[in-house]
Design an enzyme around this catalytic site. Structure first.
Site, PDB file in Angstrom:
ATOM      1  N   ASN A  57      -1.793  -0.424   7.453  1.00 56.91           N
ATOM      2  CA  ASN A  57      -1.316  -1.597   7.437  1.00 56.91           C
ATOM      3  C   ASN A  57      -0.453  -2.222   6.505  1.00 56.91           C
ATOM      4  O   ASN A  57      -0.375  -3.434   6.189  1.00 56.91           O
ATOM      5  CB  ASN A  57      -2.481  -2.502   8.185  1.00 56.91           C
ATOM      6  CG  ASN A  57      -3.538  -2.732   7.032  1.00 56.91           C
ATOM      7  OD1 ASN A  57      -3.647  -2.229   5.869  1.00 56.91           O
ATOM      8  ND2 ASN A  57      -4.783  -3.415   7.266  1.00 56.91           N
TER       9      ASN A  57
ATOM     10  N   LYS B  50       0.738  -1.168   0.016  1.00 56.60           N
ATOM     11  CA  LYS B  50       0.168  -0.076  -0.045  1.00 56.60           C
ATOM     12  C   LYS B  50       0.796   1.252  -0.015  1.00 56.60           C
ATOM     13  O   LYS B  50       2.059   1.223   0.292  1.00 56.60           O
ATOM     14  CB  LYS B  50      -1.062  -0.014   1.307  1.00 56.60           C
ATOM     15  CG  LYS B  50      -1.987  -1.198   1.374  1.00 56.60           C
ATOM     16  CD  LYS B  50      -2.945  -1.132   2.450  1.00 56.60           C
ATOM     17  CE  LYS B  50      -3.667  -2.296   2.376  1.00 56.60           C
ATOM     18  NZ  LYS B  50      -4.685  -2.348   3.792  1.00 56.60           N
TER      19      LYS B  50
ATOM     20  N   TYR C  36     -12.236  -2.489  -3.583  1.00 58.52           N
ATOM     21  CA  TYR C  36     -12.701  -2.737  -2.113  1.00 58.52           C
ATOM     22  C   TYR C  36     -14.349  -2.628  -2.264  1.00 58.52           C
ATOM     23  O   TYR C  36     -14.941  -2.440  -1.033  1.00 58.52           O
ATOM     24  CB  TYR C  36     -12.347  -1.711  -1.351  1.00 58.52           C
ATOM     25  CG  TYR C  36     -10.679  -2.094  -0.773  1.00 58.52           C
ATOM     26  CD1 TYR C  36     -10.351  -3.151   0.101  1.00 58.52           C
ATOM     27  CD2 TYR C  36      -9.784  -1.115  -0.901  1.00 58.52           C
ATOM     28  CE1 TYR C  36      -9.199  -3.264   0.499  1.00 58.52           C
ATOM     29  CE2 TYR C  36      -8.559  -1.402  -0.362  1.00 58.52           C
ATOM     30  CZ  TYR C  36      -8.240  -2.604   0.121  1.00 58.52           C
ATOM     31  OH  TYR C  36      -7.076  -2.632   0.726  1.00 58.52           O
TER      32      TYR C  36
ATOM     33  N   GLU D 289      -9.543  -9.972  -8.383  1.00 53.55           N
ATOM     34  CA  GLU D 289      -8.519  -8.853  -8.102  1.00 53.55           C
ATOM     35  C   GLU D 289      -7.239  -8.828  -9.002  1.00 53.55           C
ATOM     36  O   GLU D 289      -6.945  -7.833  -9.600  1.00 53.55           O
ATOM     37  CB  GLU D 289      -7.969  -9.018  -6.641  1.00 53.55           C
ATOM     38  CG  GLU D 289      -9.072  -8.436  -5.683  1.00 53.55           C
ATOM     39  CD  GLU D 289      -8.234  -8.751  -4.223  1.00 53.55           C
ATOM     40  OE1 GLU D 289      -7.503  -9.181  -3.893  1.00 53.55           O
ATOM     41  OE2 GLU D 289      -9.208  -8.479  -3.308  1.00 53.55           O
TER      42      GLU D 289
ATOM     43  N   HIS E 179      -1.797  -5.280   1.110  1.00 55.94           N
ATOM     44  CA  HIS E 179      -2.973  -5.993   0.786  1.00 55.94           C
ATOM     45  C   HIS E 179      -2.719  -7.487   0.346  1.00 55.94           C
ATOM     46  O   HIS E 179      -1.937  -7.569  -0.279  1.00 55.94           O
ATOM     47  CB  HIS E 179      -3.958  -5.105  -0.186  1.00 55.94           C
ATOM     48  CG  HIS E 179      -5.048  -6.189  -0.705  1.00 55.94           C
ATOM     49  ND1 HIS E 179      -6.421  -6.418  -0.342  1.00 55.94           N
ATOM     50  CD2 HIS E 179      -4.829  -6.902  -1.861  1.00 55.94           C
ATOM     51  CE1 HIS E 179      -7.089  -6.993  -0.916  1.00 55.94           C
ATOM     52  NE2 HIS E 179      -6.227  -7.416  -1.755  1.00 55.94           N
TER      53      HIS E 179
HETATM   54  P1  GTP Z   1      -6.913  -5.801   2.851  1.00 48.16           P
HETATM   55  O1  GTP Z   1      -5.725  -6.717   2.545  1.00 48.16           O
HETATM   56  O2  GTP Z   1      -6.388  -4.479   2.723  1.00 48.16           O
HETATM   57  O3  GTP Z   1      -8.142  -6.270   2.148  1.00 48.16           O
HETATM   58  O4  GTP Z   1      -7.156  -5.881   4.462  1.00 48.16           O
HETATM   59  P2  GTP Z   1      -7.848  -6.810   5.306  1.00 48.16           P
HETATM   60  O5  GTP Z   1      -8.377  -7.971   4.301  1.00 48.16           O
HETATM   61  O6  GTP Z   1      -7.179  -7.508   6.217  1.00 48.16           O
HETATM   62  O7  GTP Z   1      -9.248  -6.371   5.929  1.00 48.16           O
HETATM   63  P3  GTP Z   1     -10.557  -5.592   5.133  1.00 48.16           P
HETATM   64  O8  GTP Z   1     -10.588  -6.178   3.542  1.00 48.16           O
HETATM   65  O9  GTP Z   1     -11.615  -6.061   6.179  1.00 48.16           O
HETATM   66  O10 GTP Z   1     -10.371  -4.069   4.930  1.00 48.16           O
HETATM   67  C1  GTP Z   1      -9.669  -3.591   4.050  1.00 48.16           C
HETATM   68  C2  GTP Z   1      -8.453  -2.221   4.672  1.00 48.16           C
HETATM   69  O11 GTP Z   1      -9.640  -1.381   5.230  1.00 48.16           O
HETATM   70  C3  GTP Z   1      -7.976  -2.752   5.717  1.00 48.16           C
HETATM   71  O12 GTP Z   1      -6.601  -3.323   5.461  1.00 48.16           O
HETATM   72  C4  GTP Z   1      -7.688  -1.404   6.772  1.00 48.16           C
HETATM   73  O13 GTP Z   1      -6.473  -0.842   6.180  1.00 48.16           O
HETATM   74  C5  GTP Z   1      -9.036  -0.797   6.285  1.00 48.16           C
HETATM   75  N1  GTP Z   1      -9.862  -1.162   7.850  1.00 48.16           N
HETATM   76  C6  GTP Z   1     -10.468  -2.129   7.926  1.00 48.16           C
HETATM   77  N2  GTP Z   1     -11.286  -2.033   9.095  1.00 48.16           N
HETATM   78  C7  GTP Z   1     -11.038  -0.651   9.277  1.00 48.16           C
HETATM   79  C8  GTP Z   1     -11.510  -0.094  10.581  1.00 48.16           C
HETATM   80  O14 GTP Z   1     -12.159  -0.457  11.631  1.00 48.16           O
HETATM   81  N3  GTP Z   1     -11.129   1.401  10.588  1.00 48.16           N
HETATM   82  C9  GTP Z   1     -10.314   1.916   9.775  1.00 48.16           C
HETATM   83  N4  GTP Z   1      -9.905   3.050   9.633  1.00 48.16           N
HETATM   84  N5  GTP Z   1      -9.833   0.968   8.589  1.00 48.16           N
HETATM   85  C10 GTP Z   1     -10.148  -0.199   8.571  1.00 48.16           C
HETATM   86 MG    MG Z   2      -9.582  -7.263   2.488  1.00 42.88          MG
END
Ligand code: GTP
Ligand code: MG
Length: 149
Positions: free
Chosen positions: A112, A9, A49, A126, A115
């Site tokens: 974080n 990212k 997303y 994707e 992805h």
């Molecule tokens: P990705 O690999 O980026 O898809 O992450 P993930 O699969 O572990 O999590 P998810 O797909 O649920 O969410 C996508 C991204 O949204 C996460 O990696 C975080 O950066 C962000 N995100 C998820 N939950 C939260 C939240 O509660 N607050 C905030 N600020 N960001 C969030």
């Molecule tokens: Mg995800």
């Protein structure tokens, strides 16, 4: 062989962590089959997303993900979708164990650094969203015979 979509990212790129992430996937024994350094549009990130569109952080996430360059990759190997997610750690770095990428290299859920596709179906979706078929390379790694029985 199974493939997954991995992206460093904008925060991971700016912090100079691309090499560390490539190293972890390479040394695990995975094969890189596509890679590019791109600045994505907000529309593209909204498609990427799309499953999170009702979440309160969706707008900020898509804006942020298109705010700077991303290093997009396709990696290949046995059970890679599940095992790559284990290598990444939990969504929230605070819940990620030391030894995982997020557990070792970042602290904040909104920054974080990496992805990874969460299911095989999403990995296919994707990969199609980020790469054209001609950008994918097919080759046999010389390590293959030593990685798999
Ligand atoms: P990705 O690999 O980026 O898809 O992450 P993930 O699969 O572990 O999590 P998810 O797909 O649920 O969410 C996508 C991204 O949204 C996460 O990696 C975080 O950066 C962000 N995100 C998820 N939950 C939260 C939240 O509660 N607050 C905030 N600020 N960001 C969030
Ligand atoms: Mg995800």
């Amino acid at each position: 062989m199974e493939q997954t979509f991995i992206a460093v990212k904008p925060d991971g790129v700016q912090r100079g962590i691309c090499g560390e992430i490539i190293k972890r996937f390479e040394t695990r024994g995975y094969k890189l089959v596509a890679a590019k350094f791109v600045q994505s549009s907000e529309e593209h990130m909204k498609s990427h997303y799309a499953d999170l569109k009702d979440m309160p952080f969706y707008g900020g996430l898509c804006k942020y993900m298109s705010s700077g360059p991303v290093f997009a990759m396709v990696w290949e190997g046995q059970s890679i979708v599940k095992l790559a997610r284990m290598m990444l750690g939990e969504t929230n770095p605070a819940d990620s164990k030391p030894g995982s990428i997020r557990g070792d290299l970042c602290v904040n859920i909104g920054r974080n650094i990496i992805h990874g596709s969460d299911t095989l179906e999403n990995a296919k979706r994707e990969i199609g969203l980020w790469f054209k078929p001609e950008e994918m390379v097919t080759y046999t790694s010389c390590a293959q015979a030593f990685l798999y029985e």
